[in-house]
Design an enzyme around this catalytic site. Structure first.
Site, PDB file in Angstrom:
ATOM      1  N   GLU A   1     -23.574   0.868 -13.562  1.00 34.88           N
ATOM      2  CA  GLU A   1     -22.151   0.681 -13.813  1.00 34.88           C
ATOM      3  C   GLU A   1     -21.960  -0.810 -14.097  1.00 34.88           C
ATOM      4  OE1 GLU A   1     -19.539   1.839 -10.614  1.00 34.88           O
ATOM      5  OE2 GLU A   1     -17.772   1.318 -11.808  1.00 34.88           O
TER       6      GLU A   1
ATOM      7  N   ARG B   1     -32.969   4.247  -1.085  1.00 37.26           N
ATOM      8  CA  ARG B   1     -32.674   2.990  -1.742  1.00 37.26           C
ATOM      9  C   ARG B   1     -33.451   1.858  -1.079  1.00 37.26           C
ATOM     10  NH1 ARG B   1     -27.399   2.742  -2.654  1.00 37.26           N
ATOM     11  NH2 ARG B   1     -27.200   0.504  -2.769  1.00 37.26           N
TER      12      ARG B   1
ATOM     13  N   LYS C   1     -23.109  -4.383  -4.868  1.00 33.49           N
ATOM     14  CA  LYS C   1     -22.448  -5.241  -5.847  1.00 33.49           C
ATOM     15  C   LYS C   1     -21.082  -5.704  -5.367  1.00 33.49           C
ATOM     16  CE  LYS C   1     -23.377  -2.354  -9.150  1.00 33.49           C
ATOM     17  NZ  LYS C   1     -23.310  -1.593 -10.397  1.00 33.49           N
TER      18      LYS C   1
HETATM   19  P1  ATP Z   1     -24.288  -0.939  -5.440  1.00 31.82           P
HETATM   20  O1  ATP Z   1     -24.052  -0.015  -4.299  1.00 31.82           O
HETATM   21  O2  ATP Z   1     -25.230  -2.029  -5.141  1.00 31.82           O
HETATM   22  O3  ATP Z   1     -23.054  -1.426  -6.080  1.00 31.82           O
HETATM   23  P2  ATP Z   1     -24.553   1.139  -7.243  1.00 31.82           P
HETATM   24  O4  ATP Z   1     -25.370   2.301  -6.876  1.00 31.82           O
HETATM   25  O5  ATP Z   1     -23.086   1.298  -7.151  1.00 31.82           O
HETATM   26  O6  ATP Z   1     -25.082  -0.104  -6.468  1.00 31.82           O
HETATM   27  P3  ATP Z   1     -25.028   1.442 -10.011  1.00 31.82           P
HETATM   28  O7  ATP Z   1     -24.829   0.485 -11.111  1.00 31.82           O
HETATM   29  O8  ATP Z   1     -24.175   2.630  -9.958  1.00 31.82           O
HETATM   30  O9  ATP Z   1     -24.878   0.621  -8.664  1.00 31.82           O
HETATM   31  O10 ATP Z   1     -26.558   1.821  -9.884  1.00 31.82           O
HETATM   32  C1  ATP Z   1     -27.392   2.145 -10.965  1.00 31.82           C
HETATM   33  C2  ATP Z   1     -28.606   2.842 -10.421  1.00 31.82           C
HETATM   34  O11 ATP Z   1     -29.316   1.995  -9.517  1.00 31.82           O
HETATM   35  C3  ATP Z   1     -28.257   4.094  -9.660  1.00 31.82           C
HETATM   36  O12 ATP Z   1     -29.108   5.129 -10.097  1.00 31.82           O
HETATM   37  C4  ATP Z   1     -28.511   3.751  -8.231  1.00 31.82           C
HETATM   38  O13 ATP Z   1     -28.910   4.874  -7.503  1.00 31.82           O
HETATM   39  C5  ATP Z   1     -29.615   2.696  -8.336  1.00 31.82           C
HETATM   40  N1  ATP Z   1     -29.569   1.804  -7.194  1.00 31.82           N
HETATM   41  C6  ATP Z   1     -28.525   1.056  -6.790  1.00 31.82           C
HETATM   42  N2  ATP Z   1     -28.830   0.373  -5.681  1.00 31.82           N
HETATM   43  C7  ATP Z   1     -30.113   0.673  -5.366  1.00 31.82           C
HETATM   44  C8  ATP Z   1     -31.021   0.284  -4.321  1.00 31.82           C
HETATM   45  N3  ATP Z   1     -30.654  -0.561  -3.371  1.00 31.82           N
HETATM   46  N4  ATP Z   1     -32.266   0.805  -4.331  1.00 31.82           N
HETATM   47  C9  ATP Z   1     -32.631   1.651  -5.296  1.00 31.82           C
HETATM   48  N5  ATP Z   1     -31.849   2.059  -6.300  1.00 31.82           N
HETATM   49  C10 ATP Z   1     -30.592   1.582  -6.344  1.00 31.82           C
HETATM   50 MG    MG Z   2     -22.196   2.992  -8.260  1.00 33.10          MG
END
Ligand code: ATP
Ligand code: MG
Length: 559
Positions: free
Chosen positions: A35, A262, A272
């Site tokens: 995102e 994760r 983020k």
């Molecule tokens: P955050 O919680 O840090 O904002 P998010 O999951 O909202 O992260 P996205 O941009 O939606 O951020 O994530 C893109 C991809 O990265 C998704 O498939 C998510 O599952 C993966 N991802 C995000 N954080 C992690 C992590 N700490 N370890 C492994 N994969 C991750």
């Molecule tokens: Mg997300």
């Protein structure tokens, strides 16, 4: 990149192997769906390493980069650019396969109409608070909205009104009609469209209704013929919904969602949302601050993408959430730089030394290996003069026992040069030491005693005449505790306020000035440093500390 041998497949690669062997799939199509509401962090790199790694392991496989840009409120074009740059730096090549969820807005809308026509979606007029109230809890079933049983005609009409901008924000939403009593709260008639009168960077003002994540994500996967939709564990409870949407709709494929744990690192925060707060409240100097766990921060700090890949393949893949020690990440860059970086003598906090018995116009030149770990790295010549600098911390006027560095009366070795003995300490009116006076043993050239006497302690030094001033930025952990916010309730309270120290008067061997930007060095006895690609200017380089020579943190923690 991860090299998996046959016997050692992780559980996801095991599933993929079976799907390929059984003929369910001919190859794999995986994706990374960020995102664009912030910069990528090392956790994202784990998802990238997995999805991109798989595409490199299977013949004919594809890897898609898809921006999940369904929430224009928080998303910005600058994040899209930053994410692409980070992926490129990590060596990820998505080729032609760059997508945006917003590319599918028409299709998603069309599918929503199908759901309505099939009696599987309805326009609800409960407000956000009422929807929450009606949803129930983990222990209490939800109850049906009074608008749930509108007829199809009315739903179509109202949804059209939502789309055409006739309805105020928050007055109506479109919901899937599933089961308000489901034990899985995600299945209790989730919202699939909401009204937002916001301009979208890609679709402009075409839409004032935007689809929700759960609805968009599975359909985007299906439209791209993703075979394995890999996501983190918090989506496990969303999987029934992922499958439900795809089962109701005439989509071209039905990807399989598989969840993995994760990546969490200690001494940092990773979401983020949290990182954005650090940036917005100026606790750090931006998304690419070298203390940030972002890809851009690690890059600016001096990490190599190879060391990040090494780290990611080492931690592997599991279904159980765990926290990885940040020391492991540091271990991999230290290993790499020990083999590849040139050594230089740098005095971070200089104290002047005058060698009183060294002739004023005399100079010596010593040849030092650039990297003792690499015989092809060559040597360089380092000049020795009457006036030198040593590290202020290497001298004590009144030392405790076991202090093997310099103090009055003590003899030490100046690295690869001479043995020197301290005779005098010069102070200013306030009692601060301004310089020390030593004598050298002319017969100890190269640093060994002529009579074989034992001299404990080797100090680094830089000629005062030839040394150059540089700026050095020293970094420590951004947080004081392993799990920021756990005890205090607010991670901001756990920030390490001393995590950045700027040294403006460090003195380095002159050769360092000729080094190109972005070069990595080992500063003898100090650690690994990277010439900052942004703040360094011609003739006045700025160095970021990448990592210390040894893991001193472990020792501190044990105490
Ligand atoms: P955050 O919680 O840090 O904002 P998010 O999951 O909202 O992260 P996205 O941009 O939606 O951020 O994530 C893109 C991809 O990265 C998704 O498939 C998510 O599952 C993966 N991802 C995000 N954080 C992690 C992590 N700490 N370890 C492994 N994969 C991750
Ligand atoms: Mg997300």
């Amino acid at each position: 990149m991860t090299e998996n041998n046959e016997r050692n497949l992780d559980f996801i690669r095991e599933i993929i192997k079976n799907d390929l062997e059984s003929g369910k799939h001919k190859t794999t199509v995986t994706r990374f769906p960020p995102e664009p509401n912030g910069f990528l962090h090392i956790g994202h790199a784990k998802a990238i390493c997995l999805n991109y790694g798989i595409s490199k392991e299977n013949e004919g496989a594809r890897f898609h980069l898809r921006f999940d840009d369904t929430n224009p409120e928080k998303e910005e074009v600058k994040y899209i650019e930053a994410i692409k740059k980070d992926l490129e730096w990590l060596g990820v090549d998505w080729g032609e396969n760059l997508f945006y969820a917003s590319d599918y807005f028409d299709k998603l809308y069309e599918y929503a109409i199908i759901l309505i026509k099939d009696g599987k979606a309805y326009v609800d007029e409960l407000n956000a608070e009422e929807i929450r109230e009606y949803r129930g809890t983990l222990t209490k079933p939800g109850k049906n909205s009074p608008y749930r049983d509108r007829n199809i005609e009315e739903n179509l009409e109202l949804f059209e009104k939502m789309r055409s901008g006739e309805v105020e924000e928050g007055k109506m939403v479109l919901r899937a009609k599933i089961d308000m009593a489901s034990p899985n709260i995600n299945m209790r008639d989730p919202v699939i469209y909401r009204i937002k009168n916001i301009h979208h960077p890609r679709t402009g003002d075409k839409w004032c209704i935007y689809p929700m994540y759960d609805y968009t994500h599975c359909i985007s996967d299906a439209l791209e013929n993703i075979t394995h939709s890999l996501c983190t564990l918090e989506f496990e409870d969303h999987r029934p919904l992922y499958d439900w949407f795809l089962d109701q709709l005439p989509v071209p494929s039905h990807p399989r969602q598989i969840e993995f744990a994760r990546l969490n690192l200690n001494y940092t925060v990773m979401s983020k949302r949290h990182l954005l707060k650090l940036v917005e409240e100026n606790h750090v100097d931006g998304w690419d601050d070298p203390r940030m766990p972002t890809i851009s921060g690690l890059r600016r700090r001096g990490y190599t993408s190879a060391s990040i890949w090494e780290f990611l393949s080492q931690i592997g893949l599991a279904k159980v959430v765990s926290t990885v020690d940040i020391g492991l990440l540091e271990y991999f860059i230290r290993q790499e730089l020990n083999k590849t970086s040139d050594r230089v003598l740098v005095v971070l906090d200089p104290l002047k030394v005058v060698i009183t018995n060294y002739p004023d116009d005399k100079e010596d030149e010593f040849e030092l290996p650039n990297n003792p770990e690499d015989e092809n790295a060559g040597t360089r010549k380092v000049k020795f003069t009457k006036e030198l600098y040593i590290e202020r911390g290497d001298f004590m006027e009144d030392p405790p026992k076991k202090f093997f560095r310099l103090f009055p009366g003590k003899e030490v070795r100046l690295k690869s040069a001479y043995l020197v003995r301290c005779n005098d300490v010069i102070k200013d009116d306030n009692g601060n030491i301004t310089e020390i006076h030593c004598t050298y043993d002319p017969d100890s050239k190269g640093g060994s005693a002529p009579d074989g006497r034992k001299v404990k302690g080797t100090l680094h030094w830089v000629s005062a005449k030839y040394g150059k001033k540089i700026e050095v930025r020293m970094f420590d952990r951004l947080f004081n505790v392993e799990n920021p916010g756990k005890e205090t309730g607010d991670y901001i309270d756990d920030l390490n306020r001393d995590s950045k120290k700027v040294l403006k008067n460090s003195i380095a061997e002159p050769g360092i000035l000729e080094a190109e930007k972005g070069k990595r060095f080992q500063f003898f006895r100090h650690g690994y440093f990277f010439s900052d690609p942004i703040d360094s200017t011609e003739g006045s380089p700025v160095f970021n500390q990448i990592v210390s020579l040894k893991d001193t943190w472990e020792k501190v923690k044990k105490k």
